[in-house]
Design an enzyme around this catalytic site. Structure first.
Site, PDB file in Angstrom:
ATOM      1  N   ASP A  39       0.838  -1.196   0.000  1.00 35.96           N
ATOM      2  CA  ASP A  39       0.000   0.000   0.000  1.00 35.96           C
ATOM      3  C   ASP A  39       0.871   1.243   0.000  1.00 35.96           C
ATOM      4  O   ASP A  39       2.043   1.185   0.319  1.00 35.96           O
ATOM      5  CB  ASP A  39      -0.860   0.044   1.266  1.00 35.96           C
ATOM      6  N   LYS A  61      -3.261   1.788  -1.959  1.00 30.70           N
ATOM      7  CA  LYS A  61      -4.349   2.155  -1.043  1.00 30.70           C
ATOM      8  C   LYS A  61      -3.859   3.261  -0.129  1.00 30.70           C
ATOM      9  O   LYS A  61      -2.783   3.178   0.415  1.00 30.70           O
ATOM     10  CB  LYS A  61      -4.755   0.950  -0.200  1.00 30.70           C
ATOM     11  N   MET A 177      -9.119   7.209  10.250  1.00 25.01           N
ATOM     12  CA  MET A 177      -9.775   7.654   9.014  1.00 25.01           C
ATOM     13  C   MET A 177     -10.877   8.671   9.300  1.00 25.01           C
ATOM     14  O   MET A 177     -11.921   8.663   8.645  1.00 25.01           O
ATOM     15  CB  MET A 177     -10.374   6.442   8.269  1.00 25.01           C
TER      16      MET A 177
HETATM   17  N1  SAH Z   1      -4.181  -1.223   9.428  1.00 22.57           N
HETATM   18  C1  SAH Z   1      -3.843   0.128   9.782  1.00 22.57           C
HETATM   19  C2  SAH Z   1      -4.997   1.079   9.635  1.00 22.57           C
HETATM   20  C3  SAH Z   1      -5.448   1.239   8.220  1.00 22.57           C
HETATM   21  S1  SAH Z   1      -6.708   2.447   8.033  1.00 22.57           S
HETATM   22  C4  SAH Z   1      -3.300   0.143  11.211  1.00 22.57           C
HETATM   23  O1  SAH Z   1      -3.347  -0.859  11.913  1.00 22.57           O
HETATM   24  O2  SAH Z   1      -2.778   1.184  11.606  1.00 22.57           O
HETATM   25  C5  SAH Z   1      -5.760   3.894   7.683  1.00 22.57           C
HETATM   26  C6  SAH Z   1      -5.846   4.850   8.819  1.00 22.57           C
HETATM   27  O3  SAH Z   1      -4.928   4.475   9.814  1.00 22.57           O
HETATM   28  C7  SAH Z   1      -5.480   6.267   8.478  1.00 22.57           C
HETATM   29  O4  SAH Z   1      -6.569   6.971   7.918  1.00 22.57           O
HETATM   30  C8  SAH Z   1      -5.133   6.815   9.835  1.00 22.57           C
HETATM   31  O5  SAH Z   1      -6.274   7.104  10.591  1.00 22.57           O
HETATM   32  C9  SAH Z   1      -4.459   5.623  10.464  1.00 22.57           C
HETATM   33  N2  SAH Z   1      -3.005   5.672  10.298  1.00 22.57           N
HETATM   34  C10 SAH Z   1      -2.241   4.819   9.589  1.00 22.57           C
HETATM   35  N3  SAH Z   1      -0.951   5.172   9.697  1.00 22.57           N
HETATM   36  C11 SAH Z   1      -0.902   6.256  10.493  1.00 22.57           C
HETATM   37  C12 SAH Z   1       0.146   7.053  11.007  1.00 22.57           C
HETATM   38  N4  SAH Z   1       1.421   6.823  10.695  1.00 22.57           N
HETATM   39  N5  SAH Z   1      -0.169   8.085  11.819  1.00 22.57           N
HETATM   40  C13 SAH Z   1      -1.449   8.332  12.147  1.00 22.57           C
HETATM   41  N6  SAH Z   1      -2.478   7.604  11.689  1.00 22.57           N
HETATM   42  C14 SAH Z   1      -2.215   6.581  10.884  1.00 22.57           C
END
Ligand code: SAH
Length: 517
Positions: A39, A61, A177
């Site tokens: 992604d 993604k 999100m």
């Molecule tokens: N599987 C991922 C989440 C995927 S959904 C996990 O476990 O983190 C994607 C969302 O994750 C983003 O919209 C944001 O809200 C959050 N996210 C992912 N990486 C991030 C980061 N480095 N800092 C803050 N939020 C993050």
């Protein structure tokens, strides 16, 4: 097709951004992958772990927005790659089973009877908050947490999140999100009974050098986030635990936090400096200005190797020289550990390199400079009068050979490598400089300085004046002055640590500065 013909898919959690947060198992799998399907959130460094020949497929993604490739096509791609018999790593941001649609991908694989495994990752929920200094739970403030998506799935309007219930159900509420709909979400949580003055925060780019955190009472958060210009990817966290950030924030206190620092060393040596910079919170920007090439002619080196018994000593002044010389000796079938030379190294790092290729080290001067080496050699009658071999860069300076010869040694200098200007996108580099995107510049050799100066257009040259410039050694510093560039910090010994510390001393004036409150 029998089952044994099938490849296998590993859903691997990449962690939230900092490549160091990948699990050991994830790294092991990446190292042997035939194909990596990733992604946009995954770090480029993780992809580097995969073998050179592995397929690398960006399915783009972006978590928040619609995927570049529809989910159905991603699943079909995984199935196809596995059917081709490949070992597929499906690298997903954070943890694959936390809002990553990892479950759906597994269901599709299971339906097609394709073997799969899941390797958990550090979810951004855990990683992002840890790097923001906000504990998810804390005995003093919170005994429960809820993690919820703020993204409305257009296909599932009927199962809209129960914000009213969630508002007060858990002590700590984390929304992923949710940045696009932040005002609306906050309104619903307030309507659900959460107090407007509940401490809240948004954590953008958690665990990355670009991490930014904005804290505000819940009711004021949307406006504060808007004013600060924060966007996805970000976590929203609501609860008393946010208060702890006042004392627990640690990322922002690292001396080089948020600073983008140019690394100009050849690719082979850039990694160590980049890692040291990252350790202090900086974002290294690696643009090698030099590349290491073989000498134009190996004949003098080969002749010296053939006449090895005539030399009393081997003088080594850089780890590059050690590695290139040792590699050539290997190619010529000469075992260095068998040779009866006294091995003299200019400093501890060169000595380490020498030992790593099997050379015994006999002499390292107390001060790590060529002149000190010459003096130390002069005190050893066996070496001072004997014949010495100095393998080094074609463009090496005369200081050391002159000093050795002045001490009475008969010295053969042979070139074991050349440093050449590397191909660089100079327009892109100048644009980054002009836009103020680079806060620090590092140089480890006069040739890197000259290569850099030759790339600068007028705007970039002016922009350099606003950058902190750090050099290894006075000779590199002098080269900067000769090119009309300034020097803010000079590290007086080789190795990356002194350089990083010197830079931190200049750029780190704002250490401890906080984004908020
Ligand atoms: N599987 C991922 C989440 C995927 S959904 C996990 O476990 O983190 C994607 C969302 O994750 C983003 O919209 C944001 O809200 C959050 N996210 C992912 N990486 C991030 C980061 N480095 N800092 C803050 N939020 C993050």
């Amino acid at each position: 097709m029998s089952r044994s013909d099938l490849g296998r898919v590993y859903l691997v959690g990449a962690g939230p951004g900092d490549p160091g947060l990948l699990t050991l198992r994830g790294a092991d799998l990446l190292r042997v992958a035939d194909a990596v399907v990733y992604d946009a959130l995954a770090s480029a460094e993780l992809l580097d772990l995969a073998p050179d020949g592995a397929l690398r497929i960006d399915v783009g993604k972006r978590g928040h927005d619609a995927p570049t490739l529809p989910q159905e096509e991603i699943t079909q791609l995984l199935i196809r790659l596995a059917r081709e018999g490949r070992m597929v790593v499906r690298l997903k941001g954070g943890d694959p089973f936390v809002f990553g649609r990892g479950g759906e991908e597994c269901s599709a694989l299971a339906a097609e009877k394709i073997p799969f495994e899941v390797v958990p990752g550090v979810s951004s929920v855990v990683g992002g908050l840890a790097y923001a200094g906000i504990p998810l739970t804390d005995r003093r403030h919170s005994a429960s947490f809820a993690v919820v998506t703020g993204h409305r799935d257009p296909s599932k309007a009927a199962t809209e999140t129960r914000w009213g219930d969630l508002a007060t159900a858990a002590d700590t509420l984390v929304v992923l999100m949710g940045m696009r709909r932040l005002p609306e979400l906050v309104e619903r949580i307030l309507a659900g009974g959460r107090a407007p003055d509940t401490p809240a925060a948004a954590v953008m780019d958690g665990t990355l050098p670009s991490q930014r955190v904005v804290c505000a009472p819940l009711a004021a958060l949307p406006e504060r986030v808007r004013a600060a210009g924060l966007g996805a990817p970000a976590l929203i966290v609501i609860g008393e635990v946010v208060e702890l950030r006042d004392t627990l924030a640690w990322v922002e206190r690292r001396a080089l936090h948020g600073k983008r620092v140019l690394v100009t060393r050849p690719q082979e040596q850039a990694g160590v400096l980049a890692a040291a910079l990252r350790e202090r919170g900086a974002a290294p920007v690696v643009i090698p200005l030099l590349e290491i090439a073989p000498p134009e002619d190996w004949a003098p080196v080969d002749a010296a190797l053939a006449a090895r018994d005539e030399y009393a000593g081997l003088v080594l002044a850089s780890s590059n020289a050690v590695h290139r010389f040792a590699a050539r000796a290997r190619e010529r079938g000469v075992r260095l550990d068998d040779v009866g030379w006294s091995v003299c190294c200019v400093g501890p790092r060169t000595a380490d390199a020498a030992r790593s290729v099997g050379l015994p080290v006999h002499l390292v001067p107390a001060r790590h400079e060529g002149v000190s080496l010459a003096r130390a050699l002069a005190r050893r009658p066996d070496l001072a009068r004997g014949r010495l071999l100095l393998p080094r860069a074609a463009e090496g300076r005369d200081e050391l050979p002159d000093a050795l010869r002045a001490g009475g040694a008969s010295l053969d200098v042979v070139s074991v490598y050349r440093t050449l200007p590397a191909p660089v996108d100079s327009a892109a580099l100048c644009a980054q400089l002009a836009a103020g995107e680079l806060h620090g510049l590092t140089f480890a050799s006069p040739s890197a300085v000259r290569a850099f100066a030759s790339l600068l257009d007028e705007g970039a040259r002016r922009a350099v004046e606003r950058c902190a410039v750090a050099a290894i050694g006075r000779i590199t510093a002098e080269a900067l002055r000769v090119e009309g560039l300034h020097v803010d910090a000079v590290a007086d010994s080789a190795g990356v640590a002194p350089l990083v510390e010197a830079l931190a001393a200049v750029l780190g004036g704002e250490s401890g500065k906080r984004d908020t409150r």
